[in-house]
Design a protein around this motif. Structure first.
Motif, mmCIF file in Angstrom:
data_model
loop_
_atom_site.group_PDB
_atom_site.id
_atom_site.type_symbol
_atom_site.label_atom_id
_atom_site.label_comp_id
_atom_site.label_asym_id
_atom_site.label_seq_id
_atom_site.Cartn_x
_atom_site.Cartn_y
_atom_site.Cartn_z
ATOM 1 N N ASP A 177 36.893 42.497 42.942
ATOM 2 C CA ASP A 177 37.549 43.177 44.328
ATOM 3 C C ASP A 177 37.831 42.295 45.297
ATOM 4 O OD1 ASP A 177 37.353 45.258 42.780
ATOM 5 O OD2 ASP A 177 35.704 46.132 43.982
ATOM 6 N N ARG A 186 52.146 37.831 43.321
ATOM 7 C CA ARG A 186 50.920 37.946 42.581
ATOM 8 C C ARG A 186 51.225 38.081 41.335
ATOM 9 N NH1 ARG A 186 46.920 42.490 41.846
ATOM 10 N NH2 ARG A 186 44.837 41.578 40.706
ATOM 11 N N LYS A 191 43.238 35.758 36.557
ATOM 12 C CA LYS A 191 43.869 37.406 37.453
ATOM 13 C C LYS A 191 42.273 38.295 36.617
ATOM 14 C CE LYS A 191 46.096 41.921 36.128
ATOM 15 N NZ LYS A 191 47.191 43.222 36.172
ATOM 16 N N ASN A 192 41.928 39.555 37.353
ATOM 17 C CA ASN A 192 40.230 39.277 37.021
ATOM 18 C C ASN A 192 39.919 40.477 37.888
ATOM 19 O OD1 ASN A 192 38.878 38.250 39.612
ATOM 20 N ND2 ASN A 192 39.584 36.409 38.632
ATOM 21 N N GLN A 199 43.781 37.246 46.536
ATOM 22 C CA GLN A 199 45.045 37.418 45.770
ATOM 23 C C GLN A 199 46.410 38.509 46.925
ATOM 24 O OE1 GLN A 199 43.942 38.001 41.549
ATOM 25 N NE2 GLN A 199 43.229 36.182 41.348
ATOM 26 N N LYS A 200 45.668 39.884 46.984
ATOM 27 C CA LYS A 200 46.930 40.395 46.936
ATOM 28 C C LYS A 200 47.986 39.792 48.809
ATOM 29 C CE LYS A 200 45.971 44.501 44.654
ATOM 30 N NZ LYS A 200 44.813 45.893 44.589
ATOM 31 N N THR A 252 40.354 39.462 43.970
ATOM 32 C CA THR A 252 41.885 40.662 44.017
ATOM 33 C C THR A 252 42.651 40.610 45.491
ATOM 34 O OG1 THR A 252 41.373 41.289 41.524
ATOM 35 C CG2 THR A 252 42.862 42.934 43.346
ATOM 36 N N TRP A 253 41.274 41.337 46.411
ATOM 37 C CA TRP A 253 41.995 41.294 47.617
ATOM 38 C C TRP A 253 42.869 40.572 48.483
ATOM 39 C CZ3 TRP A 253 40.551 38.879 52.209
ATOM 40 C CH2 TRP A 253 40.316 39.363 53.414
#
Length: 300
Positions: A143, A157, A139-140, A149-150, A146-147
């Motif tokens: 952006d 997640r 988890k970092n 991963q979502k 993260t996008w």
């Protein structure tokens, strides 16, 4: 609560411009350094120098793990990463391209792509290997990751990437710099390759425009980062994305790339170098003063 809201909305223009400029100026200076080493050093000493340059960069990043201050750790990671990329990535590709006789891409009697960049796309699988680790294992604050991963994990997640890796700011900065540089080189080489698109293909133009627009949004977000360290780290991503259309326009001879022939544009390159050094000294002294103030406050 109102004060916190106002702080979040405050724009840090000087910090953002200074951070953006120091990272931006590192791009032509890095290119110029490689060109000058190629022109004024014989192959043997040049590659030895490049190897020790990469080693020095790695040691700088490691030193950055142990220093205090978020800003100083970021600077160690940033400058160490630049030396690492230049010495152990670009020059190593150059060495093996020359050693095994890879020919440059030539158009109208001029070299448009050097051999080392022609073989760089072969590293795509290794780039994906590292990205897979980031996407599934950490988890970092990126952006883009993260996008992904979502979109991939959705409600799971938090289960799949529940916590970040051990965080060392110097290492984070180092990896961010190298991964984004690597990604943008791969993207550009794909766009330039006539087997896929070509440098004058409409998609290549769209990529350039998209990166330019994206960098403007990134710069806008950077304005709200009050910490020098966070601002510099955001500037790394912003500048590399911004530099992509610069590379594309330079490829099409839209303007003169003075860093390609730095010996012919000495005043301009010296000016860039002086501003770069001045900003570095300013940021380093700023971080040192903050460290001193914290140490004094601990004793009070």
């Amino acid at each position: 609560m109102e004060q916190e809201h106002n702080t979040k909305k405050k724009k840090f223009w000087w910090r953002t411009i200074a951070s953006f400029t120091i990272v931006l100026f590192s791009m032509p200076l890095g290119h110029a350094l490689m060109i000058l080493m190629e022109k004024f050093m014989t192959p043997g000493p040049m590659h030895y120098a490049a190897f020790f340059m990469g080693l020095a960069g790695l040691l700088m990043v490691i030193v950055g793990v142990f220093v205090k201050s978020d800003t100083r750790q970021t600077l160690w990671g940033f400058f160490g990463g630049l030396l690492f990329w230049t010495g152990w990535v670009e020059f190593l590709f150059m060495y093996y391209a020359r050693r095994f006789g890879v020919q440059p891409e030539i158009e109208n009697g001029e070299i448009v792509t050097k051999p080392e960049y022609l073989i760089l796309p072969a590293s795509f699988g290794m780039w994906m290997m590292v990205m897979t680790m980031y996407i599934f294992s950490t988890k970092n604050g990126c952006d883009f990751i993260t996008w992904i991963q979502k979109k991939l994990f959705r409600s799971r997640r938090a289960e799949i990437v529940p916590q970040p890796m051990t965080r060392h700011t110097s290492i984070v900065t180092f990896m961010e710099l190298n991964m984004i540089l690597w990604a943008m080189y791969l993207l550009l080489m794909f766009c330039y390759d006539k087997n896929f698109l070509g440098d004058h293909h409409p998609v290549t133009f769209i990529v350039g425009i998209g990166c330019l627009i994206g960098s403007l949004f990134m710069f806008k977000r950077q304005l709200y980062l009050g910490s020098w360290g966070a601002n510099i780290r955001m500037a790394i991503a912003t500048v590399i994305i911004f530099w992509t259309p610069v590379e594309i326009l330079g490829r099409m001879n839209f303007f003169t790339e003075i860093w390609v022939e730095p010996e012919h544009y000495i005043p301009q390159m010296v000016t860039i170098l002086v501003v770069f050094i001045a900003l570095f000294v300013y940021l380093w002294l700023k971080a040192s003063r903050r460290k001193l103030r914290r140490e004094i406050s601990q004793y009070d």
